[in-house]
Design an enzyme around this catalytic site. Structure first.
Site, PDB file in Angstrom:
ATOM      1  CG  ASP A 128     -13.325   6.409  -1.497  1.00 12.18           C
ATOM      2  OD1 ASP A 128     -13.149   6.284  -0.264  1.00 12.18           O
ATOM      3  OD2 ASP A 128     -12.378   6.445  -2.310  1.00 12.18           O
ATOM      4  NE  ARG A 156      -3.951   0.614   1.860  1.00 10.31           N
ATOM      5  CZ  ARG A 156      -5.209   0.783   2.313  1.00 10.31           C
ATOM      6  NH1 ARG A 156      -5.438   1.610   3.321  1.00 10.31           N
ATOM      7  NH2 ARG A 156      -6.213   0.135   1.775  1.00 10.31           N
ATOM      8  CG  HIS A 173      -8.477   0.203  -2.967  1.00 11.96           C
ATOM      9  ND1 HIS A 173      -7.734  -0.910  -2.609  1.00 11.96           N
ATOM     10  CD2 HIS A 173      -9.138   0.598  -1.835  1.00 11.96           C
ATOM     11  CE1 HIS A 173      -7.930  -1.158  -1.318  1.00 11.96           C
ATOM     12  NE2 HIS A 173      -8.763  -0.265  -0.829  1.00 11.96           N
ATOM     13  NE  ARG A 217     -10.618  -5.121   0.318  1.00 12.17           N
ATOM     14  CZ  ARG A 217      -9.843  -4.109   0.754  1.00 12.17           C
ATOM     15  NH1 ARG A 217     -10.393  -3.095   1.388  1.00 12.17           N
ATOM     16  NH2 ARG A 217      -8.549  -4.091   0.515  1.00 12.17           N
ATOM     17  CD  GLN A 252     -13.059  -1.506  -0.913  1.00 11.68           C
ATOM     18  OE1 GLN A 252     -12.267  -1.405   0.018  1.00 11.68           O
ATOM     19  NE2 GLN A 252     -14.281  -1.999  -0.753  1.00 11.68           N
ATOM     20  CB  CYS A 300     -14.413   1.410  -0.200  1.00 15.93           C
ATOM     21  SG  CYS A 300     -13.903   3.129  -0.138  1.00 15.93           S
TER      22      CYS A 300
END
Ligand code: CP
Ligand code: NVA
Length: 324
Positions: A239, A100, A127, A307, A130, A279
């Site tokens: 988001d 990340r 992402h 996830r 996700q 998310c």
């Protein structure tokens, strides 16, 4: 060697291959195969995380691996050691990496120089884990494919999460409407990279709306009219307004994006069986109101749980030597 560096680079076939594995891991959480026994995987994170970190740590362990979490600031990377050197060192010790960070090029360079399977756990550009989990969650809860459905994204449409939605839509053939102020809409270059071309406006579309058409049959529209974008939607999605790394712009962003919120008024415009997803982390009163978040908590927290199951499917697909 397989990596998951972006949805842009993932073929439609591989995307389906990953999603088709998820139910096996979810319905059989502790009984499935453990392909990573004897391996050590590293998580190298330059940004905060709750869901991604824990779901990868737990999931990799359930697949049989030992896991090391490396905060990028605690290793020499944080003091300026080049990513290429970090990758060549860690690649000789670890069996896989989950990264990340800020620059997409860092994840790509790590994959190139380390020689180990590498996963993008969020960059400024994408992402992918996700959005794979989001698509699985929609199809799980609705019991039908996303193909042909309408996904409406409300908020900052120029960040990593909507970018991954764009590549997903182009590959899977669902309509994507991005409702955001002009300065928070994705760049044309991104839509072209996804295979789109600008085309005619649909009848009764708002004057500002731009329409992009894709070989898969996908249509993507960009508009600041969130009421139009939400009308008839199968999924309303949002988001945060201030992504990690954008904190210095926080005041401006909150002013600019004010009103680009999923709330009950917006939900009423969507289909009666529409899902609301986020998310997370959520900022109540900003991109979503508290009432709508709580009404849709079952979906939103299932999305977070997924996830875990989806990322186990990603890793299993990556290390499965039986498929190219
Ligand atoms: N959605 C998501 O990636 O959450 P974290 O930032 O907590 O990992
Ligand atoms: N766009 C957000 C996603 C958080 C999971 C960010 O980058 O901070």
């Amino acid at each position: 060697m397989k990596h998951l560096l972006s949805l842009e680079a993932l073929s439609a076939t591989d995307l389906e291959a990953i999603l088709s594995r998820v139910n096996g891991f979810k319905s059989n959480r502790y009984q499935h195969s453990r392909p990573l026994v004897g391996q050590t995987w590293g998580l190298i994170f330059s940004k905060s995380s709750t869901r991604t970190r824990v779901s990868f740590e737990v999931g990799l362990r359930e697949l049989g691996a030992d896991v090391i979490f490396l905060n990028a600031n605690d290793i020499q990377l944080g003091r300026g050691e080049p990513i290429q050197d970090t990758a060549r060192v860690l690649g000789r010790m670890l069996h896989g990496a989950v990264i990340r960070t800020f620059a997409q090029s860092d994840v790509e360079q790590f994959a190139n120089f380390s020689g180990i399977p590498t996963i993008n756990a969020l960059t400024d550009e994408e992402h992918p884990c996700q959005i794979l989990a989001d698509m699985f969650t929609f199809e799980e809860r609705r019991g039908e494919s996303l193909r042909g459905k309408v996904v409406t994204y409300v908020g900052d449409a120029a960040c990593n999460v909507p970018a991954s939605w764009i590549f997903a839509a182009a590959k899977r053939g669902f309509e994507l409407r991005l409702a955001a102020p002009k300065n928070y809409q994705p760049a044309e270059g991104l839509l072209r990279r996804a295979g789109g071309a600008p085309g005619p406006a649909r009848p009764s579309a708002p004057a500002d709306a731009a329409f992009w058409y894709f070989p898969s049959g996908t249509q993507i529209s960009l508009t600041n009219d969130l009421n139009w974008a939400a009308t008839g939607a199968d999924l309303l999605y949002t988001d945060v307004w201030v992504s990690m790394g954008k904190e210095a712009e926080s005041t401006q962003r909150i002013a600019d994006l004010s009103g680009f919120q999923i709330n009950e008024g917006l939900v009423r415009r969507a289909r009666p069986n529409a899902l609301v997803m986020h998310c997370l982390p959520a900022y109540r009163g900003k991109e979503i109101d508290a009432e709508t978040l709580e009404k849709n908590a079952d979906t939103i927290f299932a999305e977070a749980e997924n996830r875990l199951h989806v990322q186990k499917a990603i890793v299993d697909w990556m290390v499965d030597g039986s498929q190219s």
